[in-house]
Design a protein around this motif. Structure first.
Motif, PDB file in Angstrom:
ATOM      1  N   PRO A 165      20.597 -53.531-101.039  1.00  0.00           N
ATOM      2  CA  PRO A 165      19.258 -54.033-101.385  1.00  0.00           C
ATOM      3  C   PRO A 165      19.302 -55.167-102.412  1.00  0.00           C
ATOM      4  O   PRO A 165      18.537 -56.139-102.323  1.00  0.00           O
ATOM      5  CB  PRO A 165      18.552 -52.795-101.947  1.00  0.00           C
ATOM      6  N   MET A 166      20.224 -55.073-103.360  1.00  0.00           N
ATOM      7  CA  MET A 166      20.373 -56.132-104.356  1.00  0.00           C
ATOM      8  C   MET A 166      20.903 -57.416-103.705  1.00  0.00           C
ATOM      9  O   MET A 166      20.618 -58.531-104.142  1.00  0.00           O
ATOM     10  CB  MET A 166      21.321 -55.677-105.472  1.00  0.00           C
ATOM     11  N   GLY A 167      21.670 -57.238-102.621  1.00  0.00           N
ATOM     12  CA  GLY A 167      22.199 -58.383-101.896  1.00  0.00           C
ATOM     13  C   GLY A 167      21.216 -58.996-100.926  1.00  0.00           C
ATOM     14  O   GLY A 167      21.528 -59.988-100.258  1.00  0.00           O
ATOM     15  N   GLY A 168      20.025 -58.391-100.809  1.00  0.00           N
ATOM     16  CA  GLY A 168      18.997 -58.960 -99.943  1.00  0.00           C
ATOM     17  C   GLY A 168      18.659 -58.129 -98.729  1.00  0.00           C
ATOM     18  O   GLY A 168      17.818 -58.525 -97.917  1.00  0.00           O
TER      19      GLY A 168
ATOM     20  N   ALA B  56      19.845 -59.788-111.154  1.00  0.00           N
ATOM     21  CA  ALA B  56      21.051 -59.160-110.612  1.00  0.00           C
ATOM     22  C   ALA B  56      21.250 -59.548-109.148  1.00  0.00           C
ATOM     23  O   ALA B  56      22.378 -59.793-108.701  1.00  0.00           O
ATOM     24  CB  ALA B  56      20.956 -57.644-110.754  1.00  0.00           C
ATOM     25  N   SER B  57      20.151 -59.620-108.413  1.00  0.00           N
ATOM     26  CA  SER B  57      20.210 -60.011-107.007  1.00  0.00           C
ATOM     27  C   SER B  57      20.705 -61.444-106.869  1.00  0.00           C
ATOM     28  O   SER B  57      21.544 -61.756-106.009  1.00  0.00           O
ATOM     29  CB  SER B  57      18.825 -59.868-106.363  1.00  0.00           C
ATOM     30  N   TYR B  58      20.201 -62.326-107.710  1.00  0.00           N
ATOM     31  CA  TYR B  58      20.620 -63.735-107.680  1.00  0.00           C
ATOM     32  C   TYR B  58      22.127 -63.854-107.955  1.00  0.00           C
ATOM     33  O   TYR B  58      22.850 -64.574-107.265  1.00  0.00           O
ATOM     34  CB  TYR B  58      19.827 -64.534-108.710  1.00  0.00           C
ATOM     35  N   LEU B  59      22.600 -63.121-108.952  1.00  0.00           N
ATOM     36  CA  LEU B  59      24.018 -63.177-109.310  1.00  0.00           C
ATOM     37  C   LEU B  59      24.890 -62.620-108.196  1.00  0.00           C
ATOM     38  O   LEU B  59      25.931 -63.205-107.849  1.00  0.00           O
ATOM     39  CB  LEU B  59      24.255 -62.403-110.614  1.00  0.00           C
ATOM     40  N   LEU B  60      24.471 -61.487-107.605  1.00  0.00           N
ATOM     41  CA  LEU B  60      25.256 -60.882-106.535  1.00  0.00           C
ATOM     42  C   LEU B  60      25.306 -61.786-105.311  1.00  0.00           C
ATOM     43  O   LEU B  60      26.374 -61.993-104.716  1.00  0.00           O
ATOM     44  CB  LEU B  60      24.668 -59.517-106.158  1.00  0.00           C
TER      45      LEU B  60
ATOM     46  N   LYS C  25      12.149 -58.314-112.973  1.00  0.00           N
ATOM     47  CA  LYS C  25      12.880 -59.526-113.329  1.00  0.00           C
ATOM     48  C   LYS C  25      14.373 -59.241-113.450  1.00  0.00           C
ATOM     49  O   LYS C  25      15.210 -60.069-113.071  1.00  0.00           O
ATOM     50  CB  LYS C  25      12.335 -60.094-114.636  1.00  0.00           C
ATOM     51  N   LEU C  26      14.710 -58.063-113.962  1.00  0.00           N
ATOM     52  CA  LEU C  26      16.116 -57.692-114.095  1.00  0.00           C
ATOM     53  C   LEU C  26      16.779 -57.552-112.724  1.00  0.00           C
ATOM     54  O   LEU C  26      17.904 -58.025-112.509  1.00  0.00           O
ATOM     55  CB  LEU C  26      16.240 -56.377-114.877  1.00  0.00           C
ATOM     56  N   PHE C  27      16.056 -56.904-111.789  1.00  0.00           N
ATOM     57  CA  PHE C  27      16.593 -56.752-110.432  1.00  0.00           C
ATOM     58  C   PHE C  27      16.745 -58.123-109.767  1.00  0.00           C
ATOM     59  O   PHE C  27      17.737 -58.384-109.085  1.00  0.00           O
ATOM     60  CB  PHE C  27      15.669 -55.870-109.596  1.00  0.00           C
ATOM     61  N   ALA C  28      15.761 -58.998-109.973  1.00  0.00           N
ATOM     62  CA  ALA C  28      15.814 -60.336-109.383  1.00  0.00           C
ATOM     63  C   ALA C  28      17.016 -61.115-109.911  1.00  0.00           C
ATOM     64  O   ALA C  28      17.692 -61.832-109.161  1.00  0.00           O
ATOM     65  CB  ALA C  28      14.520 -61.081-109.681  1.00  0.00           C
TER      66      ALA C  28
ATOM     67  N   ARG D 288      19.013 -68.585-100.242  1.00  0.00           N
ATOM     68  CA  ARG D 288      18.216 -67.456-100.714  1.00  0.00           C
ATOM     69  C   ARG D 288      17.772 -66.692 -99.481  1.00  0.00           C
ATOM     70  O   ARG D 288      17.108 -67.259 -98.610  1.00  0.00           O
ATOM     71  CB  ARG D 288      17.018 -67.944-101.535  1.00  0.00           C
ATOM     72  N   LEU D 289      18.119 -65.411 -99.408  1.00  0.00           N
ATOM     73  CA  LEU D 289      17.916 -64.733 -98.131  1.00  0.00           C
ATOM     74  C   LEU D 289      17.592 -63.262 -98.260  1.00  0.00           C
ATOM     75  O   LEU D 289      17.802 -62.639 -99.306  1.00  0.00           O
ATOM     76  CB  LEU D 289      19.170 -64.909 -97.260  1.00  0.00           C
ATOM     77  N   ASN D 290      17.086 -62.743 -97.159  1.00  0.00           N
ATOM     78  CA  ASN D 290      16.938 -61.307 -96.927  1.00  0.00           C
ATOM     79  C   ASN D 290      17.447 -61.022 -95.520  1.00  0.00           C
ATOM     80  O   ASN D 290      17.396 -61.900 -94.644  1.00  0.00           O
ATOM     81  CB  ASN D 290      15.489 -60.846 -97.057  1.00  0.00           C
ATOM     82  N   ILE D 291      17.918 -59.794 -95.306  1.00  0.00           N
ATOM     83  CA  ILE D 291      18.414 -59.386 -93.992  1.00  0.00           C
ATOM     84  C   ILE D 291      17.834 -58.014 -93.666  1.00  0.00           C
ATOM     85  O   ILE D 291      17.950 -57.079 -94.464  1.00  0.00           O
ATOM     86  CB  ILE D 291      19.954 -59.291 -93.958  1.00  0.00           C
ATOM     87  N   ILE D 292      17.197 -57.877 -92.523  1.00  0.00           N
ATOM     88  CA  ILE D 292      16.709 -56.565 -92.084  1.00  0.00           C
ATOM     89  C   ILE D 292      17.896 -55.771 -91.546  1.00  0.00           C
ATOM     90  O   ILE D 292      18.638 -56.252 -90.676  1.00  0.00           O
ATOM     91  CB  ILE D 292      15.611 -56.718 -91.025  1.00  0.00           C
ATOM     92  N   VAL D 293      18.096 -54.552 -92.084  1.00  0.00           N
ATOM     93  CA  VAL D 293      19.276 -53.754 -91.714  1.00  0.00           C
ATOM     94  C   VAL D 293      18.880 -52.346 -91.325  1.00  0.00           C
ATOM     95  O   VAL D 293      17.813 -51.846 -91.686  1.00  0.00           O
ATOM     96  CB  VAL D 293      20.292 -53.691 -92.885  1.00  0.00           C
TER      97      VAL D 293
END
Length: 253
Positions: free
Chosen positions: A123-126, A43-47, A38-41, A103-108
């Motif tokens: 990773p925190m940025g998606g 932080a990810s949302y904020l970033l 939940k903490l990572f989620a 709300r996104l993810n990117i394969i890198v």
């Protein structure tokens, strides 16, 4: 399309990596973990929110990038989709998705994890790094499934390597089109084209969104995979004809 100061890059194959990074051969560590706390989620949302705020002015005023036809995504705002794009801007292809999806993810590629300052935050940025071994592949596929299950937009650059300012769509295989078959969601494509600018030496980038594309369920799974790939490739190739400025020329040796 050419201009007097045009730079030329020579290549042998469409899979050549023409941009060299300090950690080009870096691979996803064996102990790499995908975080779901939940903490990572949070932080990810904020970033992602911060990046989204800066992405629009950065894209418009610094990278001179405009996005066309975003309206086609409006009916899918609250559901998962896949978006495939041509890979032509080392920095622009990082920020472009944040101007398109909430709300996104990117394969890198794993090498991105070693970028100064930004790398550890990706990773925190998606970012979902491509795995280095079969042992890691299960976690990678689970992360893709998790992205779709959580109604996110998953961005994929099937050409793999970035070719800056390229005006051609490089042939790509259908491997990444397995994901929409395994974890169904509408498929779209975004094609970056380059247009001569009245005010700048470098061209303006105009990104066209197209879709949705769906697999034909009457076909076998492998045929569906190939059908989706062909639909996306053909549409991107069609859009690429709108390029009118070749800032960098690519020539086969």
């Amino acid at each position: 399309m050419a201009h007097k100061e045009q730079r030329t890059i020579f290549y042998r194959n469409f899979t050549d990596d023409v941009v060299t990074l300090a950690h080009q051969e870096y691979q996803t560590p064996a102990n790499f973990r995908y975080h779901h706390s939940k903490l990572f989620a949070l932080a990810s949302y904020l970033l992602q929110t911060i990046v989204r705020i800066i992405a629009a002015p950065l894209g418009l005023w610094i990278m001179h990038t405009r996005i066309k036809n975003k309206v086609i995504l409006k009916p899918y705002r609250n559901q998962a989709v896949y978006i495939y794009g041509n890979h032509t801007a080392p920095l622009g292809d990082v920020f472009k998705p944040f101007r398109i999806a909430h709300r996104l993810n990117i394969i890198v590629a794993p090498a991105n994890l070693k970028l100064p300052i930004l790398g550890p935050l990706l990773p925190m940025g998606g970012a979902i790094p491509i795995p280095n071994s079969l042992h890691q592949y299960r976690g990678f596929l689970n992360e893709i499934a998790n992205s779709i299950d959580h109604q996110k937009t998953l961005f994929i650059y099937p050409e793999a390597h970035v070719w800056p300012y390229s005006t051609i769509i490089r042939p790509f295989d259908d491997a990444s089109f397995r994901y929409p078959i395994q974890n169904p969601a509408p498929v779209f494509c975004m094609t970056t084209t380059y247009q001569k600018s009245r005010w700048h030496k470098k061209p303006e980038a105009i990104v066209y969104l197209d879709g949705p594309f769906y697999p034909d369920e009457n076909l076998s799974l492998k045929q569906q995979q190939r059908q989706l790939r062909d639909a996306v490739f053909n549409q991107m190739t069609k859009r690429s004809k709108l390029n009118n400025y070749e800032y960098i020329k690519y020539m086969k040796r």
